[in-house]
Design a protein around this motif. Structure first.
Motif, PDB file in Angstrom:
ATOM      1  N   UNK A  45       0.682  -1.037   0.105  1.00 17.48           N
ATOM      2  CA  UNK A  45      -0.184   0.037  -0.119  1.00 17.48           C
ATOM      3  C   UNK A  45       0.875   1.272   0.107  1.00 17.48           C
ATOM      4  N   UNK A  46       0.308   2.029  -1.038  1.00 18.09           N
ATOM      5  CA  UNK A  46       1.422   3.567  -1.039  1.00 18.09           C
ATOM      6  C   UNK A  46       0.181   4.484  -0.630  1.00 18.09           C
ATOM      7  N   UNK A  47       0.661   5.166   0.585  1.00 19.87           N
ATOM      8  CA  UNK A  47      -0.381   6.353   0.972  1.00 19.87           C
ATOM      9  C   UNK A  47      -0.311   7.312  -0.098  1.00 19.87           C
ATOM     10  N   UNK A  48      -1.392   8.043  -0.146  1.00 19.43           N
ATOM     11  CA  UNK A  48      -1.326   9.305  -1.133  1.00 19.43           C
ATOM     12  C   UNK A  48      -0.317  10.252  -0.721  1.00 19.43           C
ATOM     13  N   UNK A  49      -0.057  10.527   0.612  1.00 23.00           N
ATOM     14  CA  UNK A  49       0.954  11.353   1.289  1.00 23.00           C
ATOM     15  C   UNK A  49       2.354  10.885   0.566  1.00 23.00           C
ATOM     16  N   UNK A  50       2.436   9.763   0.449  1.00 21.41           N
ATOM     17  CA  UNK A  50       3.900   9.339   0.092  1.00 21.41           C
ATOM     18  C   UNK A  50       4.091   9.797  -1.527  1.00 21.41           C
ATOM     19  N   UNK A  51       2.944   9.750  -2.115  1.00 21.58           N
ATOM     20  CA  UNK A  51       3.176  10.224  -3.714  1.00 21.58           C
ATOM     21  C   UNK A  51       3.345  11.442  -3.765  1.00 21.58           C
ATOM     22  N   UNK A  52       2.691  12.416  -2.778  1.00 20.64           N
ATOM     23  CA  UNK A  52       2.948  13.757  -2.695  1.00 20.64           C
ATOM     24  C   UNK A  52       4.520  14.268  -2.314  1.00 20.64           C
ATOM     25  N   UNK A  53       4.790  13.334  -1.293  1.00 21.17           N
ATOM     26  CA  UNK A  53       6.323  13.651  -0.923  1.00 21.17           C
ATOM     27  C   UNK A  53       7.252  13.323  -2.165  1.00 21.17           C
ATOM     28  N   UNK A  54       6.939  12.150  -3.009  1.00 25.30           N
ATOM     29  CA  UNK A  54       7.800  11.937  -3.988  1.00 25.30           C
ATOM     30  C   UNK A  54       8.032  13.015  -4.998  1.00 25.30           C
ATOM     31  N   UNK A  55       6.610  13.484  -5.145  1.00 27.06           N
ATOM     32  CA  UNK A  55       6.587  14.467  -6.449  1.00 27.06           C
ATOM     33  C   UNK A  55       7.230  15.881  -5.896  1.00 27.06           C
TER      34      UNK A  55
END
Length: 478
Positions: A45-55
């Motif tokens: 599971x990848x939380x949306x917050x992780x995607x935002x931090x990667x961005x």
């Protein structure tokens, strides 16, 4: 005569173990961008917050982490490409996540929509470290939704692991895929000492002649843990190197201790046996990569630099000497500093100038000699952050301070080494300044353990502080 009834065998149905759920923190994907594929048949599971931090991270000036962020984003996009929103939330199969069916799957969790629930002890997302709390809340929500399932948060952040456990999360782990040892004391040293007389434990030995080299073939069980280019010595002045091995035998080349201790590179001779063995590995044309570890002041950098000057200026083996190290994030601003890349890198590579001064300290004009050697040997100072994507041929390459690199970063650098080149990797596992890396998870530890069985690699741990008695005291007592 009675006939016994036939034995009836009922097949036992095989049931697959239930899938586990792993919630990944951002630092895991920065540490290993391919971490998504490391959980076999389980659910990632990848939380949306992780995607935002990667961005946010992918556009940073820090080339190291920004590159890892982009690789992780591209891998996620490749997996979920074409999936519908419902499929993405339920889980999309991860290609290559397992050697056998079933495959693992990946889902994205929109953690921003988690509402306060009196039944679940969610952490506040209105305070500092709110992103960490959002990611922890995802694991808490999944755990509460399926009490009998295994839900685990995976993060490199020690404090975040403590917070998660304190919040009621039952399973919290560090990312362990890159850990090749359970105890750093088990790290291969490149040598082993035999108490007493080595030959007293050998029942049979054969002598072989290969070119101008004499090899002694002994049974493998004499040293079952041996690996190529490992040195062996005993208390009777015997010393040998494992030149090759097969399933049944070791082939040893006996070394002359006097010759080892009197080897000279650019005026430098070894001050202890470990330095002598390291110099032998560097001078072996069959070895393409040498990894030197040891405490500060043990002579790693000096030996590597002396051999480079010897090989280029006296042996004509290489056309240039490249010295590189990782720079801290603030050093990414070197692009705005005046001067050449070498001049910009000077503050982070001053140790090599110090070692050049040691090698030429007795010259009439030390600074003149150093400038002359730098030009003649074509010494180039590089930042590792700008080496990726390039290829280095006919070069002698020194990678300094490698203990702070991940295995992914080291792999991307070593894969740049071209033909007719040699690379020397230096590091001190006691001086790691990366908050997400420990001696067990360091790329340097990974490199030592993975390369020790490679016939064209040599490793050597150099002990003993030869810099000064004060340096020895500081290393051992402070």
């Amino acid at each position: 005569m009675s006939v016994s009834p036939k034995l009836r065998v009922e097949p036992t149905p095989l049931t697959s173990s239930p899938k586990k759920t792993y919630v990944l923190d951002t630092n895991v994907l920065l540490h290993d961008p391919n971490a998504i594929t490391a959980f076999n048949e389980h659910h990632v599971v990848i939380p949306m917050t992780v995607l935002e931090e990667l961005d946010d991270i992918k556009d940073r000036r820090d080339k190291t982490v920004s590159r890892e962020a982009r690789i992780a984003i591209n891998l996620i996009e490749k997996i979920v490409e074409g999936a519908t929103p419902a499929e993405l939330q339920a889980g999309v199969e991860i290609p290559g996540s397992s050697v056998s069916d079933p495959l693992g799957n990946l889902s994205v969790y929109a953690d921003q929509i988690i509402d306060d629930d009196s039944d679940v002890p969610f952490l506040s997302v209105k305070e500092a470290h709110s992103n960490d709390n959002r990611i922890i809340n995802v694991a808490l929500r999944l755990q509460a939704a399926a009490e009998d399932s295994f839900v685990c948060l995976v993060t490199k952040d020690i404090n975040m692991r403590i917070k998660a456990k304190g919040s009621g999360l039952l399973h919290v782990e560090d990312y362990r895929r890159d850990k090749v040892l359970d105890d750093i004391d088990l790290l291969a040293r490149g040598w082993t000492r035999i108490t007493g007389d080595f030959w007293s434990g050998v029942a049979e030995v054969e002598t072989l002649r290969e070119g101008d080299t004499t090899l002694y073939r002994v049974p493998r069980e004499v040293l079952p843990e041996a690996y190529p280019n490992q040195f062996i010595y005993d208390d009777q002045e015997f010393i040998a190197c494992v030149k090759r091995m097969d399933s049944e035998h070791l082939y040893l080349r006996v070394e002359d201790r006097h010759h080892l201790m009197n080897r000279q590179f650019w005026g430098l001779t070894p001050r202890n046996l470990e330095q002598a063995m390291a110099m032998a590995l560097l001078d072996d044309s069959n070895i393409d990569m040498t990894v030197l570890t040891g405490p500060a002041g043990s002579g790693k950098t000096l030996i590597a630099l002396a051999y480079g000057l010897h090989a280029i200026l006296e042996g004509g083996k290489y056309s240039k000497l490249i010295v590189a190290r990782s720079t801290p994030p603030i050093a990414e601003d070197i692009g705005f500093l005046p001067g050449t890349e070498e001049e910009k890198m000077a503050p982070w590579l001053a140790a090599f100038d110090d070692n050049l001064e040691i090698l030429h300290g007795a010259d009439e004009s030390t600074s003149g000699s150093i400038d002359y050697v730098k030009e003649r040997a074509n010494i180039q100072f590089k930042s590792l952050n700008f080496m990726r994507g390039r290829s280095f041929n006919n070069a002698y390459i020194i990678i300094d301070e490698a203990q702070g690199l991940t295995q992914f970063q080291l792999k991307s650098i070593i894969s740049r080494v071209g033909s007719d080149s040699k690379i020397v990797v230096l590091g001190n596992l006691a001086q790691i300044d990366n908050k997400y890396i420990s001696p067990l998870s360091s790329g340097l530890t990974y490199l030592v353990e993975k390369s020790k069985a490679y016939a064209h690699a040599g490793i050597m741990t150099i002990g003993g502080i030869v810099r000064s008695r004060l340096a020895a005291f500081a290393e051992e007592q402070l």
